[in-house]
Design a protein around this motif. Structure first.
Motif, PDB file in Angstrom:
ATOM      1  N   GLN A 290       0.831  -1.207   0.000  1.00  0.00           N
ATOM      2  CA  GLN A 290       0.000   0.000   0.000  1.00  0.00           C
ATOM      3  C   GLN A 290       0.863   1.254   0.000  1.00  0.00           C
ATOM      4  O   GLN A 290       0.643   2.180  -0.791  1.00  0.00           O
ATOM      5  N   TYR A 291       1.863   1.282   0.866  1.00  0.00           N
ATOM      6  CA  TYR A 291       2.695   2.475   0.954  1.00  0.00           C
ATOM      7  C   TYR A 291       3.636   2.598  -0.242  1.00  0.00           C
ATOM      8  O   TYR A 291       3.885   3.703  -0.725  1.00  0.00           O
ATOM      9  N   THR A 292       4.119   1.472  -0.733  1.00  0.00           N
ATOM     10  CA  THR A 292       4.953   1.511  -1.946  1.00  0.00           C
ATOM     11  C   THR A 292       4.178   2.135  -3.088  1.00  0.00           C
ATOM     12  O   THR A 292       4.684   3.012  -3.798  1.00  0.00           O
ATOM     13  N   GLY A 293       2.938   1.682  -3.279  1.00  0.00           N
ATOM     14  CA  GLY A 293       2.120   2.218  -4.362  1.00  0.00           C
ATOM     15  C   GLY A 293       1.839   3.693  -4.206  1.00  0.00           C
ATOM     16  O   GLY A 293       1.915   4.465  -5.172  1.00  0.00           O
ATOM     17  N   TRP A 294       1.508   4.119  -2.989  1.00  0.00           N
ATOM     18  CA  TRP A 294       1.225   5.539  -2.750  1.00  0.00           C
ATOM     19  C   TRP A 294       2.468   6.396  -2.992  1.00  0.00           C
ATOM     20  O   TRP A 294       2.391   7.437  -3.657  1.00  0.00           O
ATOM     21  N   GLN A 295       3.598   5.954  -2.473  1.00  0.00           N
ATOM     22  CA  GLN A 295       4.831   6.716  -2.648  1.00  0.00           C
ATOM     23  C   GLN A 295       5.249   6.785  -4.113  1.00  0.00           C
ATOM     24  O   GLN A 295       5.661   7.845  -4.612  1.00  0.00           O
ATOM     25  N   ASP A 296       5.160   5.668  -4.812  1.00  0.00           N
ATOM     26  CA  ASP A 296       5.521   5.660  -6.232  1.00  0.00           C
ATOM     27  C   ASP A 296       4.604   6.568  -7.035  1.00  0.00           C
ATOM     28  O   ASP A 296       5.046   7.316  -7.912  1.00  0.00           O
ATOM     29  N   HIS A 301       3.881  11.129 -10.245  1.00  0.00           N
ATOM     30  CA  HIS A 301       2.759  11.947 -10.721  1.00  0.00           C
ATOM     31  C   HIS A 301       2.300  12.999  -9.700  1.00  0.00           C
ATOM     32  O   HIS A 301       1.306  13.683  -9.937  1.00  0.00           O
ATOM     33  N   GLY A 302       2.998  13.159  -8.591  1.00  0.00           N
ATOM     34  CA  GLY A 302       2.531  14.034  -7.529  1.00  0.00           C
ATOM     35  C   GLY A 302       2.667  15.509  -7.847  1.00  0.00           C
ATOM     36  O   GLY A 302       3.622  15.954  -8.483  1.00  0.00           O
ATOM     37  N   LEU A 303       1.705  16.289  -7.369  1.00  0.00           N
ATOM     38  CA  LEU A 303       1.686  17.737  -7.531  1.00  0.00           C
ATOM     39  C   LEU A 303       1.724  18.387  -6.151  1.00  0.00           C
ATOM     40  O   LEU A 303       1.356  17.762  -5.147  1.00  0.00           O
ATOM     41  N   MET A 305      -0.029  20.326  -4.375  1.00  0.00           N
ATOM     42  CA  MET A 305      -1.222  20.445  -3.514  1.00  0.00           C
ATOM     43  C   MET A 305      -1.673  19.108  -2.952  1.00  0.00           C
ATOM     44  O   MET A 305      -2.769  18.996  -2.400  1.00  0.00           O
ATOM     45  N   GLY A 306      -0.840  18.064  -3.065  1.00  0.00           N
ATOM     46  CA  GLY A 306      -1.089  16.816  -2.368  1.00  0.00           C
ATOM     47  C   GLY A 306      -1.856  15.775  -3.138  1.00  0.00           C
ATOM     48  O   GLY A 306      -2.268  14.763  -2.574  1.00  0.00           O
ATOM     49  N   ILE A 307      -2.054  15.973  -4.431  1.00  0.00           N
ATOM     50  CA  ILE A 307      -2.779  15.028  -5.275  1.00  0.00           C
ATOM     51  C   ILE A 307      -1.913  14.699  -6.479  1.00  0.00           C
ATOM     52  O   ILE A 307      -0.996  15.436  -6.824  1.00  0.00           O
ATOM     53  N   PHE A 308      -2.183  13.577  -7.110  1.00  0.00           N
ATOM     54  CA  PHE A 308      -1.476  13.189  -8.324  1.00  0.00           C
ATOM     55  C   PHE A 308      -2.159  13.814  -9.533  1.00  0.00           C
ATOM     56  O   PHE A 308      -3.356  14.122  -9.508  1.00  0.00           O
ATOM     57  N   SER A 309      -1.408  13.998 -10.612  1.00  0.00           N
ATOM     58  CA  SER A 309      -2.002  14.522 -11.840  1.00  0.00           C
ATOM     59  C   SER A 309      -3.017  13.518 -12.375  1.00  0.00           C
ATOM     60  O   SER A 309      -2.825  12.306 -12.284  1.00  0.00           O
ATOM     61  N   ALA A 310      -4.088  14.049 -12.957  1.00  0.00           N
ATOM     62  CA  ALA A 310      -5.142  13.170 -13.478  1.00  0.00           C
ATOM     63  C   ALA A 310      -5.997  13.986 -14.427  1.00  0.00           C
ATOM     64  O   ALA A 310      -7.112  14.387 -14.093  1.00  0.00           O
ATOM     65  N   ASP A 311      -5.478  14.234 -15.641  1.00  0.00           N
ATOM     66  CA  ASP A 311      -6.210  15.133 -16.557  1.00  0.00           C
ATOM     67  C   ASP A 311      -6.438  14.523 -17.950  1.00  0.00           C
ATOM     68  O   ASP A 311      -5.959  15.087 -18.913  1.00  0.00           O
ATOM     69  N   GLU A 312      -7.203  13.468 -18.185  1.00  0.00           N
ATOM     70  CA  GLU A 312      -7.861  12.597 -17.232  1.00  0.00           C
ATOM     71  C   GLU A 312      -6.922  11.507 -16.741  1.00  0.00           C
ATOM     72  O   GLU A 312      -7.109  10.944 -15.675  1.00  0.00           O
ATOM     73  N   ASP A 313      -5.928  11.172 -17.570  1.00  0.00           N
ATOM     74  CA  ASP A 313      -5.003  10.111 -17.190  1.00  0.00           C
ATOM     75  C   ASP A 313      -3.929  10.671 -16.256  1.00  0.00           C
ATOM     76  O   ASP A 313      -3.712  11.882 -16.173  1.00  0.00           O
ATOM     77  N   LEU A 314      -3.227   9.763 -15.574  1.00  0.00           N
ATOM     78  CA  LEU A 314      -2.016  10.158 -14.880  1.00  0.00           C
ATOM     79  C   LEU A 314      -1.086  10.809 -15.899  1.00  0.00           C
ATOM     80  O   LEU A 314      -0.919  10.306 -17.007  1.00  0.00           O
TER      81      LEU A 314
END
Length: 675
Positions: A290-296, A301-303, A305-314
């Motif tokens: 779980q943590y490996t996936g979140w960190q990766d 893809h992290g931005l 403001m605390g969220i990953f890019s998703a416009d619409e895809d990563l």
């Protein structure tokens, strides 16, 4: 666990009582924290005002202003919307109705709940009347499951019903879900989870989560069997999050093939899969996965403001990338469930950062308009194709409108604030309570070995202020543990009881205060906030303080427009320069070069906008003349390995002002660094 304020007795249908095998626990692992009944937590202060705005806006009135939900609704027996948008809206409107104790809104949402509960088919199937039922008078049972319709919208309605049960303890929900899951277990052999759409196959963890929630109540072993079958037929998020091949592939391919596994909303929902599977299996390796996936995910893809890019895809970690509003609220929901299952403070920090930064900026003050995609470094809000992975022909992805972009976000955005508010507090082990996220609120529950009623009032200007006060109300002295989260960004927290220091604790942990609490006890948690800078895509730097990220304050010019298909919308433009770089010396020592000032208190009328921004940070900067927007996109200037821009920079040093990211519409949040 804390005794709930509502009765939790349940009645099983006769087929369960008659002989279904029961199991007590086995490999199943109960969640680390139990959610309190919906309504046990009452939002106060600025958070209550946020929910009132939503109630007065589209959250409370979508069925009146949005034709797709309004007209001949399938979830009320009509031939209109029978797919995801009505359940999406209810998934936020129903908890809103109970958080505010709003009787008219409760009556409104219960029309849909009651119709759904009262029109379950004898087989257990539920949902709007299908085409086969309407045109052929078909009977839907496991043998004829293909006469039914998509599994996906039912997953959302199950979330609605779960929350309704949490608020009311209506035993119809337990019988209804038991019958439906019995049907689904057999029907999946005829109509697998992806029979109708890939959406259902990609979003299976939401279905699994509901089956396992019911197992926690009834201990019916067939529910775990169903959960395993759904997982086997769905996208393998649990495997993907742990093995790293998936997240690498999402950064490599951006064509039409396998795009559903890169789709940001799907990722937001799939994010919780390892924790959900851990709950069923007890396999602790899954917590590491779980943590490996979140960190990766956040590394690639992290931005800021605390969220990953998703416009619409990563779409990578450059600050010019966007994120869909649905991806934010679904990622929040996943984090909330990961938190309850694992009790891991790292996800609590992540949830707060996402909530207090990414969420508020993407809607208008009246909660009637939203952006389909927000951008981190957003120097204008306008029609255009920008740098999105899915630019639309009508170029309406970025503007603020009710129906701009896809309307899924118009229906789905309501769950973000409501679920966050309802899960500020949890029931904790040893008949205690846990405050895992912080906002002004009041919780009522039963604690201690004698199930004594306690009310704790949390008064705070958090996330802007660093002090949180808890007032205890009890009829008799009662011993119980009270757990508090010390965020990872806090160097050292101080806990005071009745004005005297009790303890000091380092950040990144949960602390437990076990004592005999008396009526009118006062507990204060101080979380000193310091200014830091963090590194993001293209070696850009963001300024952070506590749970908040700060962005350049730009006065805004709003323009109203109209598009034939998507209706009215707003564009927003800055009225002053934005092309600044931060000085290298201030990046190295932000505490010396950046100054925090309190502009105004956070009162009960607070709104997330520039006019109400309570905190400002002033910092020195220089303009970069060559850094100009191209078709609305502020492509990041090239820098060296130290992150320093090597092109021409204005010699004049200017003082610029930063405000909380969530209060901005146009901004720079990821800055280049200049000499």
């Amino acid at each position: 666990m804390v005794c709930c304020t509502l009765p939790m007795v349940f009645l099983l249908p006769s087929w369960v009582q008659a002989g279904t095998k029961q199991v007590s626990s086995g490999a199943y692992t109960p969640p680390a924290y139990e959610a309190l009944p919906l309504g046990a937590v009452k939002p106060m202060g600025w958070l209550r005002n946020q929910l009132r705005i939503m109630r007065n806006g589209s959250s409370g009135h979508l069925d009146e202003v949005y034709a797709k939900v309004k007209n001949d609704n399938g979830w009320l027996g009509g031939q209109g919307d029978g797919w995801e948008e009505t359940p999406y809206w209810l998934d936020g409107a129903l908890p809103l109705a109970y958080l505010l104790d709003d009787k008219p809104l409760q009556e409104k949402v219960l029309k849909y709940v009651n119709w759904t509960l009262e029109h379950q088919r004898p087989s257990g199937y539920f949902g709007p009347v299908t085409k086969a039922e309407r045109e052929k008078n078909a009977t839907i049972d496991p043998a004829h499951a293909t006469e039914g319709e998509d599994w996906w919208p039912k997953m959302v309605m199950l979330k609605v019903l779960q929350q309704y049960y949490s608020a009311t303890a209506d035993q119809r929900v337990i019988r209804f879900m038991t019958n439906y899951f019995r049907y689904q277990l057999n029907a999946l052999e005829v109509a697998p989870i992806g029979k109708w759409t890939e959406w259902a196959a990609s979003r299976g963890p939401d279905n699994v989560l509901m089956a396992q929630w019911l197992y926690g109540i009834t201990h019916d072993a067939s529910l775990l069997q169903l959960a395993e079958r759904i997982e086997q037929q769905s996208f393998p998020w649990t495997t993907w999050m742990g093995n790293r091949d998936w997240v690498i592939s999402t950064a490599t391919y951006d064509d039409k093939y396998l795009w559903m596994r890169r789709h940001g909303v799907n990722v937001g929902m799939g994010l919780k899969a390892p924790a959900v599977t851990y709950q069923r299996t007890g396999n602790k390796q899954l917590l590491k996965d779980q943590y490996t996936g979140w960190q990766d995910l956040m590394t690639i893809h992290g931005l800021p403001m605390g969220i990953f890019s998703a416009d619409e895809d990563l779409n990578g970690n450059e600050p010019i990338q966007g994120v869909e509003l649905c991806a934010i609220v679904e990622a929040m929901y996943s984090l909330e469930n990961i938190i309850a299952i694992t009790g891991d403070v790292r996800y609590m920090d992540a949830l707060e950062k996402m909530t207090f930064n990414a969420l508020p900026t993407q809607t208008t003050d009246d909660y009637n308009n939203k952006q389909y995609f927000q951008v981190a470094n957003q120097v204008q809000i306008s029609r255009g194709i920008f740098s999105f992975s899915l630019p639309f022909d009508r170029q309406m992805n970025n503007v603020l409108g009710a129906r701009s972009g896809y309307t899924c976000c118009l229906a789905n955005m309501h769950q973000g604030w409501t679920k966050f508010a309802s899960q500020l507090w949890y029931a904790a082990p040893d008949n205690g309570l846990a405050a895992l996220s912080y906002a002004p609120s009041q919780v009522t529950a039963k604690v201690g070995k004698d199930s004594t009623a306690v009310t704790i009032t949390e008064t705070t200007q958090y996330p802007f202020g660093d002090q949180i006060s808890f007032s205890i109300a009890l009829k008799k002295e009662t011993a119980f543990p009270l757990q508090l989260r010390i965020p990872s960004w806090c160097d050292e927290a101080e806990v005071l009881i009745n004005g005297k220091t009790l303890r000091k604790d380092k950040g990144g942990q949960l602390i437990s205060i076990s004592r005999s609490w008396k009526n009118k006890d006062q507990l204060v948690l101080r979380l000193p906030m310091r200014i830091t800078t963090t590194v993001w895509g293209k070696n850009s730097r963001a300024v952070e303080r506590g749970p908040l990220v700060y962005a350049l304050k730009l006065h805004e010019r709003w323009e109203k427009g109209h598009e034939e298909h998507e209706g009215d919308y707003f564009s927003v433009y800055p009225e002053e320069p934005w092309n600044y770089g931060l000085l290298h010396k201030d990046i190295k020592d932000p505490a010396a070069g950046m100054k925090v000032s309190v502009q105004k208190p956070v009162d009960d009328h607070f709104i997330w906008n520039l006019a109400h921004a309570p905190i400002e940070i002033t910092v020195q900067a220089k303009q970069i003349p060559a850094w100009q927007a191209i078709e609305g996109v502020a492509y990041q200037p090239a820098v060296d390995r130290e992150g320093i821009y090597k092109g021409r920079v204005d010699e004049k040093v200017k003082e610029i002002t930063l405000v909380p990211y969530g209060c901005t519409k146009v901004r720079i949040v990821a800055f280049p660094v200049v000499p």
